[in-house]
Design a protein around this motif. Structure first.
Motif, PDB file in Angstrom:
ATOM      1  N   ILE A   1      79.763  15.348 109.102  1.00 17.79           N
ATOM      2  CA  ILE A   1      80.096  14.043 109.679  1.00 17.79           C
ATOM      3  C   ILE A   1      78.811  13.287 110.016  1.00 17.79           C
ATOM      4  CG2 ILE A   1      81.206  12.832 111.611  1.00 17.79           C
ATOM      5  CD1 ILE A   1      83.137  14.307 109.666  1.00 17.79           C
ATOM      6  N   CYS A   2      77.853  13.991 110.629  1.00 15.86           N
ATOM      7  CA  CYS A   2      76.598  13.356 111.037  1.00 15.86           C
ATOM      8  C   CYS A   2      75.777  12.858 109.859  1.00 15.86           C
ATOM      9  CB  CYS A   2      75.764  14.311 111.886  1.00 15.86           C
ATOM     10  SG  CYS A   2      76.436  14.527 113.540  1.00 15.86           S
ATOM     11  N   SER A   3      76.036  13.371 108.674  1.00 11.76           N
ATOM     12  CA  SER A   3      75.311  12.898 107.494  1.00 11.76           C
ATOM     13  C   SER A   3      75.711  11.465 107.151  1.00 11.76           C
ATOM     14  CB  SER A   3      75.602  13.801 106.286  1.00 11.76           C
ATOM     15  OG  SER A   3      76.904  13.531 105.761  1.00 11.76           O
ATOM     16  N   GLY A   4      76.905  11.046 107.622  1.00 14.96           N
ATOM     17  CA  GLY A   4      77.406   9.712 107.323  1.00 14.96           C
ATOM     18  C   GLY A   4      77.998   9.580 105.929  1.00 14.96           C
ATOM     19  N   ARG A   5      78.088  10.696 105.192  1.00 13.24           N
ATOM     20  CA  ARG A   5      78.556  10.616 103.812  1.00 13.24           C
ATOM     21  C   ARG A   5      80.033  10.961 103.634  1.00 13.24           C
ATOM     22  NH1 ARG A   5      73.433  13.754 101.477  1.00 13.24           N
ATOM     23  NH2 ARG A   5      74.111  15.034 103.187  1.00 13.24           N
ATOM     24  N   THR A   6      80.715  11.389 104.675  1.00 11.97           N
ATOM     25  CA  THR A   6      82.124  11.785 104.520  1.00 11.97           C
ATOM     26  C   THR A   6      83.095  10.634 104.771  1.00 11.97           C
ATOM     27  OG1 THR A   6      82.493  12.455 106.809  1.00 11.97           O
ATOM     28  CG2 THR A   6      81.545  14.127 105.319  1.00 11.97           C
ATOM     29  N   GLY A   7      82.626   9.585 105.434  1.00  9.96           N
ATOM     30  CA  GLY A   7      83.490   8.465 105.783  1.00  9.96           C
ATOM     31  C   GLY A   7      84.260   8.653 107.079  1.00  9.96           C
ATOM     32  N   HIS A   8      84.141   9.826 107.694  1.00  6.39           N
ATOM     33  CA  HIS A   8      84.848  10.090 108.946  1.00  6.39           C
ATOM     34  C   HIS A   8      84.140   9.407 110.125  1.00  6.39           C
ATOM     35  CE1 HIS A   8      86.235  13.437 106.443  1.00  6.39           C
ATOM     36  NE2 HIS A   8      87.326  13.391 107.182  1.00  6.39           N
ATOM     37  N   ALA A   9      84.909   9.114 111.148  1.00  6.20           N
ATOM     38  CA  ALA A   9      84.367   8.624 112.415  1.00  6.20           C
ATOM     39  C   ALA A   9      84.582   9.699 113.472  1.00  6.20           C
ATOM     40  CB  ALA A   9      85.083   7.347 112.844  1.00  6.20           C
ATOM     41  N   GLU A  10      83.678   9.759 114.433  1.00  6.05           N
ATOM     42  CA  GLU A  10      83.914  10.588 115.608  1.00  6.05           C
ATOM     43  C   GLU A  10      84.987   9.879 116.421  1.00  6.05           C
ATOM     44  OE1 GLU A  10      80.600  11.832 117.965  1.00  6.05           O
ATOM     45  OE2 GLU A  10      79.456  12.499 116.208  1.00  6.05           O
ATOM     46  N   VAL A  11      86.072  10.580 116.737  1.00 11.36           N
ATOM     47  CA  VAL A  11      87.203   9.978 117.438  1.00 11.36           C
ATOM     48  C   VAL A  11      87.690  10.896 118.548  1.00 11.36           C
ATOM     49  CG1 VAL A  11      87.987   8.724 115.369  1.00 11.36           C
ATOM     50  CG2 VAL A  11      88.954  10.978 115.876  1.00 11.36           C
ATOM     51  N   VAL A  12      88.579  10.344 119.354  1.00 10.26           N
ATOM     52  CA  VAL A  12      89.345  11.165 120.288  1.00 10.26           C
ATOM     53  C   VAL A  12      90.822  10.951 120.002  1.00 10.26           C
ATOM     54  CG1 VAL A  12      87.617  11.272 122.129  1.00 10.26           C
ATOM     55  CG2 VAL A  12      89.315   9.435 122.140  1.00 10.26           C
ATOM     56  N   ARG A  13      91.552  12.038 120.079  1.00 13.01           N
ATOM     57  CA  ARG A  13      93.015  11.978 119.983  1.00 13.01           C
ATOM     58  C   ARG A  13      93.545  12.161 121.398  1.00 13.01           C
ATOM     59  NH1 ARG A  13      96.251  16.041 116.186  1.00 13.01           N
ATOM     60  NH2 ARG A  13      95.390  17.510 117.678  1.00 13.01           N
ATOM     61  N   ILE A  14      94.284  11.166 121.837  1.00 15.91           N
ATOM     62  CA  ILE A  14      94.775  11.116 123.217  1.00 15.91           C
ATOM     63  C   ILE A  14      96.274  11.348 123.215  1.00 15.91           C
ATOM     64  CG2 ILE A  14      95.043   9.610 125.239  1.00 15.91           C
ATOM     65  CD1 ILE A  14      92.590   8.020 123.989  1.00 15.91           C
ATOM     66  N   THR A  15      96.708  12.326 123.979  1.00 12.59           N
ATOM     67  CA  THR A  15      98.136  12.546 124.202  1.00 12.59           C
ATOM     68  C   THR A  15      98.438  11.966 125.581  1.00 12.59           C
ATOM     69  OG1 THR A  15      98.011  14.594 122.925  1.00 12.59           O
ATOM     70  CG2 THR A  15      99.964  14.286 124.311  1.00 12.59           C
ATOM     71  N   TYR A  16      99.404  11.050 125.629  1.00 10.61           N
ATOM     72  CA  TYR A  16      99.668  10.351 126.885  1.00 10.61           C
ATOM     73  C   TYR A  16     101.163  10.144 127.105  1.00 10.61           C
ATOM     74  CZ  TYR A  16     100.372   6.123 124.079  1.00 10.61           C
ATOM     75  OH  TYR A  16     100.852   5.198 123.184  1.00 10.61           O
ATOM     76  N   ASN A  17     101.501   9.859 128.355  1.00 13.32           N
ATOM     77  CA  ASN A  17     102.874   9.569 128.728  1.00 13.32           C
ATOM     78  C   ASN A  17     103.031   8.050 128.796  1.00 13.32           C
ATOM     79  OD1 ASN A  17     105.285   9.026 130.036  1.00 13.32           O
ATOM     80  ND2 ASN A  17     105.126  10.797 131.397  1.00 13.32           N
ATOM     81  N   PRO A  18     103.768   7.445 127.854  1.00 14.91           N
ATOM     82  CA  PRO A  18     103.887   5.985 127.836  1.00 14.91           C
ATOM     83  C   PRO A  18     104.647   5.406 129.029  1.00 14.91           C
ATOM     84  CG  PRO A  18     105.185   6.962 126.069  1.00 14.91           C
ATOM     85  CD  PRO A  18     104.439   8.082 126.732  1.00 14.91           C
ATOM     86  N   GLU A  19     105.315   6.257 129.792  1.00 13.63           N
ATOM     87  CA  GLU A  19     105.955   5.774 131.021  1.00 13.63           C
ATOM     88  C   GLU A  19     104.939   5.617 132.144  1.00 13.63           C
ATOM     89  OE1 GLU A  19     109.428   8.010 132.051  1.00 13.63           O
ATOM     90  OE2 GLU A  19     110.297   7.781 130.037  1.00 13.63           O
ATOM     91  N   GLU A  20     103.779   6.241 132.002  1.00 17.09           N
ATOM     92  CA  GLU A  20     102.731   6.151 133.022  1.00 17.09           C
ATOM     93  C   GLU A  20     101.602   5.205 132.626  1.00 17.09           C
ATOM     94  OE1 GLU A  20     101.397   9.824 134.890  1.00 17.09           O
ATOM     95  OE2 GLU A  20     103.090  10.839 133.939  1.00 17.09           O
ATOM     96  N   VAL A  21     101.311   5.125 131.340  1.00 24.23           N
ATOM     97  CA  VAL A  21     100.246   4.240 130.857  1.00 24.23           C
ATOM     98  C   VAL A  21     100.660   3.730 129.477  1.00 24.23           C
ATOM     99  CG1 VAL A  21      98.858   6.145 129.870  1.00 24.23           C
ATOM    100  CG2 VAL A  21      97.752   3.975 130.493  1.00 24.23           C
ATOM    101  N   SER A  22     100.540   2.441 129.285  1.00 28.30           N
ATOM    102  CA  SER A  22     100.953   1.850 128.013  1.00 28.30           C
ATOM    103  C   SER A  22      99.856   1.976 126.964  1.00 28.30           C
ATOM    104  CB  SER A  22     101.303   0.372 128.205  1.00 28.30           C
ATOM    105  OG  SER A  22     100.124  -0.381 128.462  1.00 28.30           O
ATOM    106  N   TYR A  23     100.252   1.887 125.731  1.00 29.97           N
ATOM    107  CA  TYR A  23      99.289   1.877 124.632  1.00 29.97           C
ATOM    108  C   TYR A  23      98.356   0.668 124.768  1.00 29.97           C
ATOM    109  CZ  TYR A  23      97.336   1.964 119.931  1.00 29.97           C
ATOM    110  OH  TYR A  23      96.476   1.987 118.852  1.00 29.97           O
ATOM    111  N   ALA A  24      98.906  -0.477 125.151  1.00 30.89           N
ATOM    112  CA  ALA A  24      98.082  -1.678 125.331  1.00 30.89           C
ATOM    113  C   ALA A  24      96.999  -1.440 126.383  1.00 30.89           C
ATOM    114  CB  ALA A  24      98.947  -2.878 125.706  1.00 30.89           C
ATOM    115  N   THR A  25      97.336  -0.759 127.465  1.00 30.34           N
ATOM    116  CA  THR A  25      96.344  -0.448 128.495  1.00 30.34           C
ATOM    117  C   THR A  25      95.271   0.480 127.937  1.00 30.34           C
ATOM    118  OG1 THR A  25      97.885  -0.810 130.311  1.00 30.34           O
ATOM    119  CG2 THR A  25      95.998   0.633 130.760  1.00 30.34           C
ATOM    120  N   LEU A  26      95.670   1.474 127.162  1.00 33.00           N
ATOM    121  CA  LEU A  26      94.683   2.370 126.559  1.00 33.00           C
ATOM    122  C   LEU A  26      93.741   1.601 125.638  1.00 33.00           C
ATOM    123  CD1 LEU A  26      96.892   5.486 125.696  1.00 33.00           C
ATOM    124  CD2 LEU A  26      95.341   5.198 127.645  1.00 33.00           C
TER     125      LEU A  26
END
Length: 184
Positions: A49-74
């Motif tokens: 990934i750090c080579s920049g040649r794979t096309g991937h981005a460093e990301v986070v996958r967030i598991t959340y409760n939409p009754e407590e926090v909306s996607y728009a807020t995230l």
């Protein structure tokens, strides 16, 4: 995925920073660092990934409760805690793996992301360059990249780069945080 939870995937430069931000948000149940958006088959490694040649981005996958926090807020928190106006760069981190990106999981997330990004443009002098794309793949990062800030708070990168982002998070989004005071 179990009932009552949803998933969001964001890339805002180094995943250590983005992970630390979302670990403090009320309604977020889990944050995992990983890689997404690449075009190379197989399971990518950090080194690839750090080579920049794979096309991937460093990301986070967030598991959340939409009754407590909306996607728009995230999305607002995401946009407000990194610089969405720099192409393929966050601070000293440069390359497509550090791009600002929202990977949406469904058409509703795409619509919300586009609306929030458009609304936030007025907060920035330069144009927002955040990519908004469908999630096509996701790979968890290696164990040493998970929960990085909590395990390495005193490390130089954490103090110089991540801690200021967390201060900004507390100043700007305190009403959405688990514990707005007393954390670095």
């Amino acid at each position: 995925m179990r009932s009552g939870v949803a998933t969001a995937t964001f890339g805002g430069g180094c995943f250590w920073c983005t992970e630390a931000v979302f670990q403090q948000v009320k309604g977020v149940e889990h944050v995992e660092s990983g890689y997404s958006g690449g075009n190379v088959p197989g399971y990518p490694t950090y080194r690839e990934i750090c080579s920049g040649r794979t096309g991937h981005a460093e990301v986070v996958r967030i598991t959340y409760n939409p009754e407590e926090v909306s996607y728009a807020t995230l999305v607002r928190i995401f946009m407000g805690t990194h610089d969405p106006t720099t192409l393929n760069r966050q601070g000293a981190d440069r390359g497509t793996q550090y791009r600002s990106v929202i990977f949406y999981h469904d058409p509703g997330q795409e619509t919300t992301a586009r609306e929030v990004v458009a609304a936030m443009q007025s907060y920035y002098q330069d144009p927002i360059v955040t990519e908004i794309s469908p999630l096509i793949n996701y790979y968890p990062a290696e164990p040493e990249h998970q929960d990085y800030y909590r395990r390495n708070t005193a490390q130089g990168y954490c103090q110089v780069v991540i801690s200021p982002k967390l201060r900004k998070l507390r100043e700007t989004f305190s009403e959405y945080l688990e514990s707005p005071a007393g954390q670095s």
